[in-house]
Design a protein around this motif. Structure first.
Motif, PDB file in Angstrom:
ATOM      1  N   LYS A  27       0.850  -1.194   0.000  1.00 45.67           N
ATOM      2  CA  LYS A  27       0.000   0.000   0.000  1.00 45.67           C
ATOM      3  C   LYS A  27       0.889   1.250   0.000  1.00 45.67           C
ATOM      4  O   LYS A  27       1.716   1.440   0.893  1.00 45.67           O
ATOM      5  CB  LYS A  27      -0.914  -0.007   1.233  1.00 45.67           C
ATOM      6  CG  LYS A  27      -1.818   1.216   1.270  1.00 45.67           C
ATOM      7  CD  LYS A  27      -2.794   1.166   2.426  1.00 45.67           C
ATOM      8  CE  LYS A  27      -3.560   2.485   2.489  1.00 45.67           C
ATOM      9  NZ  LYS A  27      -4.431   2.550   3.669  1.00 45.67           N
ATOM     10  N   ASN A 169      -3.438  -0.029  -5.571  1.00 40.79           N
ATOM     11  CA  ASN A 169      -2.634   0.035  -4.331  1.00 40.79           C
ATOM     12  C   ASN A 169      -1.938   1.381  -4.138  1.00 40.79           C
ATOM     13  O   ASN A 169      -1.183   1.545  -3.196  1.00 40.79           O
ATOM     14  CB  ASN A 169      -1.586  -1.081  -4.326  1.00 40.79           C
ATOM     15  CG  ASN A 169      -0.565  -0.914  -5.442  1.00 40.79           C
ATOM     16  OD1 ASN A 169      -0.918  -0.484  -6.546  1.00 40.79           O
ATOM     17  ND2 ASN A 169       0.677  -1.216  -5.161  1.00 40.79           N
ATOM     18  N   SER A 514      -4.431  -3.253   0.844  1.00 38.54           N
ATOM     19  CA  SER A 514      -4.718  -1.980   0.202  1.00 38.54           C
ATOM     20  C   SER A 514      -6.138  -1.953  -0.336  1.00 38.54           C
ATOM     21  O   SER A 514      -6.433  -2.570  -1.345  1.00 38.54           O
ATOM     22  CB  SER A 514      -3.723  -1.758  -0.923  1.00 38.54           C
ATOM     23  OG  SER A 514      -3.929  -0.500  -1.471  1.00 38.54           O
TER      24      SER A 514
END
Ligand code: FAD
Length: 518
Positions: A27, A169, A514
């Motif tokens: 992420k 992400n 994410s």
């Protein structure tokens, strides 16, 4: 807000790093101070004072919105030569902890990001393709022709916007100016950065790793301003943040007068977008103890009509400066630079000239007096403004003179003509550079790279010494600047940094999930 990696600043460096993390499962939060378009209220946050050698207004020397200064860069790209990375005894504080070989695989990847058509910087390659690209008949042991390639130029904010916005992400926040960095008590690890918008709203962003990529002047400013736990500023225990600011000195400093008219085709924009410039061989640089300087040519009658960039780029608003440059070019080239360039390919006789302006792009020697500091004045978000003092050592003028002397000797020995110095270079004792001396808008050295914390802010991986999880992206990490524009090297170094981050993330275990709501 929490992430595996938080990147601050979405310009050439920040976007290049983010792109390497596309679909990786990590992420990434990408914080950008501006929006998708120019906004003068955001740009105003960059305002600051300059002293020393006249410089561009700081406000207009970098762009403050998504895509960063690639919003109006020129696209000139070439490799930093091996000598640029080496320790040179005659250049104090020279020497990178990495070599050109370290960066070559990353230059190869960077040329794709920058849409450079061919990764070829070898003169013979281009001469084989077009035998009319003749180099000047100089001694190969003394002077060589360095090859430039061109990005279209790629506008990162336009080209990569959809990719970044649509990535699952990568979480982009615009109008998210970072105003502070918070570390743990011992200042060995960064816990969060604070972002603030014009409504006065603040957010904390926590991450495992942070990358600051706010451009060469701003990188120093944000570190110096993060001084609530480290009173001298983050990463500044050894008083190096902001110090040794370097630019590329761009100066129209001599003329080449030929015996017979010539096109100097290789040294003009030759098709397909390749250009040669003269450089001095490393052995000769060592013999004369001079800096890296690279010389380009423009027909004198055209160059004489063109004011220097320092004269044209004088306004605080970057849009006005761009217009001034385009208007000046327009007057000379009848509104279309492209038409002028096209003319070089047609009517042979029209393109041959007797006299050429030589313009030098010279690296600056690291100089402790040339530096970015904080001003007592604050911006609208409460962050102290940047102040810049641009100054030189005696090596710069000596190098300019010597490089032209060398070219002059070669022009004489080969019988092609003569070199005439501009008057400002005649007096050997005078070390000042003329007020028409320009910079390339290249801001380097303010978080310099060195293995030893006493000599560098970041290590060879661009990590701030003494702090586990904060890295710097961009030309502020360059310990010296070569004679070459920086962005190709910035992107190469950024891709390398992304690879390094992936390695340490992998070694340190699982990633954050994410989930993105757009
Ligand atoms: C007129 C001009 C011509 C140029 N021509 C060339 C050329 O031909 N070749 C070349 O190699 N280079 C050229 N350059 C230089 C080139 O543009 C820069 O080297 C390059 O853009 C630097 O990349 P960067 O990512 O370090 O900084 P930038 O591209 O400036 O990106 C920095 C980003 O950080 C953001 N930011 C800043 N502060 C904060 C904050 N506090 N919080 C959140 N975000 C923040 C900014 O909004 C910006 O998006 C030129 C520059 C100019 C001005």
């Amino acid at each position: 807000m929490e992430a595996d990696i938080c990147i601050v600043g979405a310009g050439a460096a920040g976007i290049s790093i983010a792109l390497e993390f596309l679909n990786t499962g990590y992420k990434v939060i990408l914080l950008e101070g501006g929006g998708f378009e120019y906004d003068d209220r955001v740009q105003e946050l960059y305002s600051g004072k300059t002293t020393g050698q006249p410089y561009y207004p700081i406000k207009s020397s970098e762009l403050h919105y998504f895509g960063g200064t690639t919003g109006h860069w020129g696209g000139m790209c070439s490799l930093f030569d091996p000598i640029a990375f080496q320790k040179r005894d005659w250049v104090d504080k020279s020497g990178w902890p990495i070599t050109q070989d370290t960066l070559i695989p990353y230059y190869k990847r960077a040329h794709i990001n920058l849409d450079i058509d061919t990764y070829q910087f070898d003169l013979e390659y281009w001469q084989r393709r077009d035998p009319t690209l003749l180099s000047l008949p100089f001694d190969d042991d003394v002077i060589w022709t360095k090859i430039w390639k061109f990005s279209p130029p790629t506008r990162f904010g336009t080209k990569y916007k959809d990719t970044i916005v649509n990535a699952k992400n990568i979480h982009l926040y615009t109008y998210a100016n970072m105003v502070d960095i918070t570390a743990n008590e011992t200042v060995t690890k960064v816990n969060s950065v604070t972002v603030k918008n014009f409504a006065g709203k603040t957010h904390q962003v926590n991450a495992r790793y942070f990358v600051i990529s706010c451009a060469g002047i701003q990188n120093a400013r944000v570190l110096l301003a993060a001084n609530k736990q480290a009173p001298k500023g983050l990463g500044n225990d050894n008083d190096l943040v902001g110090k040794y600011f370097m630019e590329h000195i761009e100066i129209k400093s001599a003329e080449l007068w030929l015996k017979e008219k010539s096109e100097l085709k290789l040294y003009m924009f030759a098709s397909p977008r390749v250009q040669g410039e003269l450089a001095i061989m490393p052995k000769k640089q060592a013999e004369h103890e001079i800096l890296n300087g690279i010389v380009s040519f423009t027909p004198l009658e055209i160059a004489k009509k063109m004011p220097s960039y320092i004269q044209l780029w004088s306004k605080a608003d970057p849009r006005e400066n761009e217009k001034q440059v385009n208007d000046a070019l327009g007057k000379i080239y009848k509104n279309r630079l492209a038409r002028f360039l096209e003319s070089f390919k047609s009517e042979k006789s029209k393109n041959a000239h007797q006299a050429f302006q030589m313009t030098m792009r010279l690296e600056q020697a690291p100089n402790p007096l040339s530096r970015v500091t904080l001003s007592t004045e604050k911006d609208e978000l409460g962050v102290p403004r940047a102040a810049l003092n641009w100054s030189f050592t005696s090596l710069e003028k000596k190098s300019i003179r010597k490089i032209y002397e060398i070219i002059g000797e070669q022009a004489g020995a080969s019988g092609i003509g003569r070199v005439r110095f501009m008057e400002e270079l005649w007096d050997e004792k005078d070390q000042a550079l003329p007020t028409t001396t320009s910079g390339g808008w290249h801001h380097m050295g303010t978080t310099r790279m060195n293995d030893d914390p006493k000599n560098g802010v970041v290590d060879a991986n661009c990590k701030i010494h003494g702090i586990q999880n904060i890295f710097i992206g961009g030309s502020s990490c360059f310990p010296t600047g070569a004679g070459v524009n920086p962005t190709f090297t910035i992107v190469a170094l950024s891709i390398r940094l992304a690879d390094h981050l992936k390695e340490i993330l992998k070694a340190s275990g699982s990633s954050l999930k994410s989930t993105k709501s757009v």
